[in-house]
Every structure is written in structure tokens, then in C-alpha cells.
Design a protein around this motif. Structure first.
Motif, PDB file in Angstrom:
ATOM      1  N   ASP A   7       3.760  15.056  -4.506  1.00 17.66           N
ATOM      2  CA  ASP A   7       3.179  16.041  -3.585  1.00 17.66           C
ATOM      3  C   ASP A   7       1.725  15.664  -3.329  1.00 17.66           C
ATOM      4  O   ASP A   7       0.903  15.684  -4.249  1.00 17.66           O
ATOM      5  N   PRO A   8       1.364  15.296  -2.095  1.00 21.22           N
ATOM      6  CA  PRO A   8      -0.007  14.844  -1.829  1.00 21.22           C
ATOM      7  C   PRO A   8      -1.068  15.884  -2.145  1.00 21.22           C
ATOM      8  O   PRO A   8      -2.184  15.535  -2.542  1.00 21.22           O
ATOM      9  N   ASP A   9      -0.724  17.163  -2.001  1.00 20.05           N
ATOM     10  CA  ASP A   9      -1.702  18.213  -2.283  1.00 20.05           C
ATOM     11  C   ASP A   9      -1.979  18.368  -3.770  1.00 20.05           C
ATOM     12  O   ASP A   9      -2.997  18.936  -4.168  1.00 20.05           O
ATOM     13  N   PHE A  59      -5.806   1.997  -6.507  1.00 23.50           N
ATOM     14  CA  PHE A  59      -6.044   2.114  -7.951  1.00 23.50           C
ATOM     15  C   PHE A  59      -6.101   3.584  -8.362  1.00 23.50           C
ATOM     16  O   PHE A  59      -5.528   3.972  -9.394  1.00 23.50           O
ATOM     17  N   LYS A  60      -6.777   4.404  -7.570  1.00 24.80           N
ATOM     18  CA  LYS A  60      -6.926   5.816  -7.908  1.00 24.80           C
ATOM     19  C   LYS A  60      -5.588   6.551  -7.910  1.00 24.80           C
ATOM     20  O   LYS A  60      -5.307   7.352  -8.807  1.00 24.80           O
ATOM     21  N   VAL A  61      -4.776   6.278  -6.890  1.00 25.41           N
ATOM     22  CA  VAL A  61      -3.466   6.939  -6.816  1.00 25.41           C
ATOM     23  C   VAL A  61      -2.580   6.466  -7.966  1.00 25.41           C
ATOM     24  O   VAL A  61      -1.856   7.273  -8.574  1.00 25.41           O
ATOM     25  N   GLY A  62      -2.620   5.178  -8.292  1.00 25.96           N
ATOM     26  CA  GLY A  62      -1.849   4.666  -9.418  1.00 25.96           C
ATOM     27  C   GLY A  62      -2.230   5.342 -10.719  1.00 25.96           C
ATOM     28  O   GLY A  62      -1.361   5.763 -11.502  1.00 25.96           O
ATOM     29  N   LEU A  63      -3.527   5.473 -10.955  1.00 29.27           N
ATOM     30  CA  LEU A  63      -3.997   6.147 -12.171  1.00 29.27           C
ATOM     31  C   LEU A  63      -3.636   7.628 -12.152  1.00 29.27           C
ATOM     32  O   LEU A  63      -3.292   8.208 -13.189  1.00 29.27           O
ATOM     33  N   ALA A  64      -3.718   8.252 -10.983  1.00 30.53           N
ATOM     34  CA  ALA A  64      -3.371   9.673 -10.871  1.00 30.53           C
ATOM     35  C   ALA A  64      -1.889   9.897 -11.196  1.00 30.53           C
ATOM     36  O   ALA A  64      -1.529  10.874 -11.859  1.00 30.53           O
ATOM     37  N   VAL A 108       0.847  -1.211   0.000  1.00 26.48           N
ATOM     38  CA  VAL A 108       0.000   0.000   0.000  1.00 26.48           C
ATOM     39  C   VAL A 108       0.878   1.255   0.000  1.00 26.48           C
ATOM     40  O   VAL A 108       0.770   2.122   0.867  1.00 26.48           O
ATOM     41  N   PHE A 109       1.809   1.300  -0.949  1.00 26.36           N
ATOM     42  CA  PHE A 109       2.675   2.455  -1.180  1.00 26.36           C
ATOM     43  C   PHE A 109       3.654   2.759  -0.047  1.00 26.36           C
ATOM     44  O   PHE A 109       4.298   3.806  -0.056  1.00 26.36           O
ATOM     45  N   SER A 110       3.781   1.884   0.936  1.00 23.84           N
ATOM     46  CA  SER A 110       4.683   2.173   2.053  1.00 23.84           C
ATOM     47  C   SER A 110       6.127   1.779   1.766  1.00 23.84           C
ATOM     48  O   SER A 110       7.023   2.117   2.537  1.00 23.84           O
ATOM     49  N   ALA A 129       2.670   8.495   1.730  1.00 18.83           N
ATOM     50  CA  ALA A 129       2.165   7.183   2.130  1.00 18.83           C
ATOM     51  C   ALA A 129       1.172   7.297   3.282  1.00 18.83           C
ATOM     52  O   ALA A 129       0.137   6.622   3.305  1.00 18.83           O
ATOM     53  N   LEU A 130       1.449   8.180   4.223  1.00 18.90           N
ATOM     54  CA  LEU A 130       0.541   8.359   5.368  1.00 18.90           C
ATOM     55  C   LEU A 130      -0.820   8.879   4.919  1.00 18.90           C
ATOM     56  O   LEU A 130      -1.864   8.407   5.400  1.00 18.90           O
TER      57      LEU A 130
END
Length: 409
Positions: free
Chosen positions: A360-362, A325-330, A299-301, A309-310
Motif C-alpha cells: 500500500d503506497p500510503d 534503496f529507500k523503498v527496499g529498506l521500507a 525500478v519496481f515495474s 510502481a507509478l
């Protein structure tokens, strides 16, 4: 020998660490909240000179970031952003923490009532990020692990003390590979490595069908930075056995069946959401198993920046695996124009080493939240199961034919 004054100083720091530990254990973030005291302890110890060698390895006195990872010599462009932003938004952050404390109540007593009453508010706040000082407690509440802990008193100790695991040597071998740059896990046979061994050993006994797989260390390690051993163990149980969301034990079973399903689904999603990139991947013979397996297993850790990751884990524990899945596609969307130009070798490297601005999470997470995948994931799961069933039936039929041929011979 250590002077009497130095010994007194050391005792004072140890007492401070213990007192803070007792507080944060009841209020959320566990190891991370001790880092301030760790830095104080290290700075105090650096002031004295140790003339005689002491037995056992000493944790590195190098400076650490706010999460406890040893800072790289060249530094990170994110450090300045994080520092300046936290200074500017300090008061806002304090107000946010107060809102969260009011929402969860003392020890989480009001949590379930608030979630039932205002689920959309909870979802919005979690997507913005859980305050770090409350992260450990909130993770236990949203995962269902707190309930498992309360329903199973003494079970963790029994698994740890009275049971043996066939995976013990494998766990010991892999311990030093888990977050090697974090101060909590750096010391060989130190408290961090012992805690990690205990959690992984207990789980390998609890679920002998799964036992232990290397990627599990990063899950346990991440959790141990925010909670006690027993809390981390029950959160792993909640995830793998499906206390709230679908069980994830298939990620670690023989043959990694759930990983295969997720990669099948992700491959289709890439071709549907990013058709040009999907076509380029096909041309260059790139498939998700070459770059995305660790995304799901850890899970990306494993290799992503810790602050990102947090934020992903906050949403993952509340909304489920769809955020992976969403983060991978993003990520692929963000880097689309660069990836589509690259040949095979450079493409593989780029997919395993995304640029820092993409992390960058934002910037990344709002793109991820805008991608809708829930319905399509269910459809692709059904398609995968049908195809897999046909393969199994075909294999069984071929096996029967061969058996008949042998009997006729």
C-alpha cells in the motif's frame, strides 16, 4: 460478414478513440487515458455477434482495471480501497489537478520557473503522487527528456527507419513477456507490441554499447502507457545517459556493473539499518542478488502492483535512484518481524512475494521517505570503487606474473 450497422458503430468508436488520443497526447497521460474509450469500444463490439472468423487476434474482452490490466477472477483487495477512496476524494482530486495544471502551465511552459521558485512545494506534491492525467507530461519535464526531444528533431525516425540493430531478434523474442496482462501489449504484433519494439530497437541503435537487455522492456513498456513512442525513447535516453541524475546505463552493460554496485550498497544498508535482519540473512546465506536485482533493473515495474510502481516512478524521476534503496529498506522494515523467523527456502519466497498490505503506497512510502541514505550511499560508492580497483589491480598483477612465467619457460 459484419452488418452495415455494426460497421457504422465501429467507425464511430474508432473516431472517438482517435479524437481522445489527439487530446491526451498534448495533455499528459497517453494510453491510460484511452482506457475509458477502449472499454466503450469493447462493450459495443460485444453487442454484435461475429459469425465469420476475422483474420488476426482480437484483444481480450475481459474487464480491465483503471490502468488497463486485465482483472484477475479472484479480484484484488486493493480494488475496493482504490474505488471507495477515489469516490470520496473526487472533488479533492479535481482541485489537485487544477493546482498541478497551474504549476506546470500550458504544455509545461511554467514548470522550470516554478521549480526554481518553490522546489520544496514541487517535491512535496510529487511525493504525494502526480495526477494520472498529467503523469506523462510531468515525467518528461522532470526527467529532462522534453529538452532532449526538442534538441534532436527527426533523430528518432532516422534511428527507426534507416538503421539496423543486432538486437532485433532478441527484442522480438521478449516482446510478449512485457506486461502480458495489459490490453495494450496483449495483441500479437498489435500497436502496443509494435511501439515497444520500435522504442527498444531505436535505443539499441542509439547506444550500441548497451544495445538491448531484457529488463529494458519494462522501462519502455511503462513509459509507453503514458506517452508516445518518441517521447518514451527520449525519456529512456535521459535516464540511461543521465540528463538530470547519474547515468543508469551501467544497469544494462555487459556484466551489469551498476547493478553490482547497487547490490553492494544495499547489502551494507540492510546490515546498518536492520542489524538483526542482516544477521539473519547472513546466517541463512541470503544476499541482495537473490531478491533485489529486479528492483534496480526495472525500478519496481516488473512485479510490484502498478499503482505502487507509478508512485515510486514519480519520485524516482525527480529525486533519483535513492528512492529504490529507500523503498527496499521500507519493505524489509515493514516485514521485519516475519522475515526474521523464516528459514532459507521460505525466506527466498517471502522476499519475492511481499504481502499485499505491505504494498500500500500510503503505508509504505512515508516509511521510505523517513529513511536517510544519500550521504551513506556516496560513502559506500567510494568504498565499492576502492575495493573494485584493488581487485582489478590484483588481477592485472597476477596476469603479468603468469605472462612472465610463460616467457621464462
Amino acid at each position: 460478414m459484419i452488418s452495415f450497422l455494426s460497421f457504422q458503430i465501429l467507425i464511430v468508436y474508432v473516431i472517438k478513440l482517435w479524437l481522445v488520443g489527439q487530446y491526451v497526447k498534448q495533455n499528459g497521460s497517453y494510453i491510460v487515458c484511452l482506457l475509458g474509450c477502449y472499454s466503450l469500444l469493447m462493450s459495443g463490439m460485444e453487442k454484435r455477434r461475429i459469425d465469420d472468423c476475422e483474420p488476426g487476434p482480437v484483444p481480450s474482452p475481459r474487464p480491465v482495471d483503471r490502468f488497463g490490466f486485465v482483472k484477475q477472477e479472484h479480484g484484488s483487495p486493493y480494488e475496493g480501497v482504490i474505488k471507495s477512496r477515489s469516490a470520496i476524494q473526487f472533488e479533492r482530486e479535481e482541485r489537485r489537478v487544477r493546482k498541478w495544471r497551474k504549476m506546470i502551465g500550458v504544455g509545461g511552459s511554467d514548470w522550470k520557473h516554478y521549480v526554481r521558485r518553490k522546489p520544496h512545494v514541487v517535491k512535496r506534491r510529487i511525493r504525494k503522487g502526480i495526477p494520472d492525467c498529467l503523469r506523462g507530461l510531468v515525467w518528461q519535464l522532470i526527467s529532462g527528456s522534453r529538452d532532449l526531444l526538442l534538441m534532436n528533431p527527426g533523430v528518432y525516425e532516422q534511428l527507426l527507419i534507416y538503421e539496423t540493430s543486432t538486437s532485433e531478434l532478441d527484442i522480438i523474442r521478449d516482446i510478449s513477456r512485457t506486461f502480458p496482462s495489459h490490453v495494450f501489449f496483449q495483441q500479437r504484433h498489435g500497436p502496443g507490441q509494435r511501439s515497444l519494439y520500435n522504442v527498444l530497437k531505436a535505443y539499441s541503435v542509439y547506444d550500441r554499447d548497451v544495445g538491448y537487455v531484457q529488463g529494458m522492456g519494462f522501462l519502455a513498456g511503462l513509459l509507453l502507457l503514458y506517452m508516445s513512442e518518441e517521447d518514451a525513447f527520449w525519456l529512456m535516453v535521459a535516464l540511461l545517459k543521465g540528463a538530470v541524475h547519474a547515468p543508469m546505463e551501467g544497469l544494462y552493460q555487459v556484466g551489469l556493473p551498476l547493478v553490482q554496485q547497487y547490490l553492494f550498497q544495499f547489502d551494507h544498508l540492510v546490515k546498518e539499518h536492520l542489524p538483526k535482519l542482516g544477521e539473519h540473512f547472513t546466517k541463512e546465506m541470503i544476499n541482495p542478488s537473490m531478491y533485489a536485482s529486479q528492483w534496480f533493473i526495472t525500478v519496481f515495474s516488473y512485479s510490484f502492483p502498478f499503482h505502487l510502481a507509478l508512485r515510486i516512478w514519480d519520485v524516482f524521476l525527480f529525486e533519483g535512484v535513492k528512492i529504490v534503496f529507500k523503498v527496499g529498506l521500507a519493505l524489509l522494515t515493514y516485514c521485519h518481524d516475519d522475515l526474521i523467523k523464516l528459514p532459507f527456502e521460505k525466506l527466498i519466497h517471502a522476499l519475492r512475494n511481499f504481502p499485499e498490505d505491505a504494498m500500500d503506497p500510503d503505508k509504505l512510502l512515508p516509511v521510505a521517505y523517513s529513511i536517510k541514505v544519500s550521504k551513506r550511499l556516496e560513502e559506500l560508492k567510494s568504498l565499492y570503487e576502492k575495493q573494485n580497483k584493488k581487485v582489478v589491480q590484483s588481477a592485472e598483477t597476477n596476469g603479468k606474473v603468469k605472462q612472465q612465467d610463460m616467457q621464462e619457460d
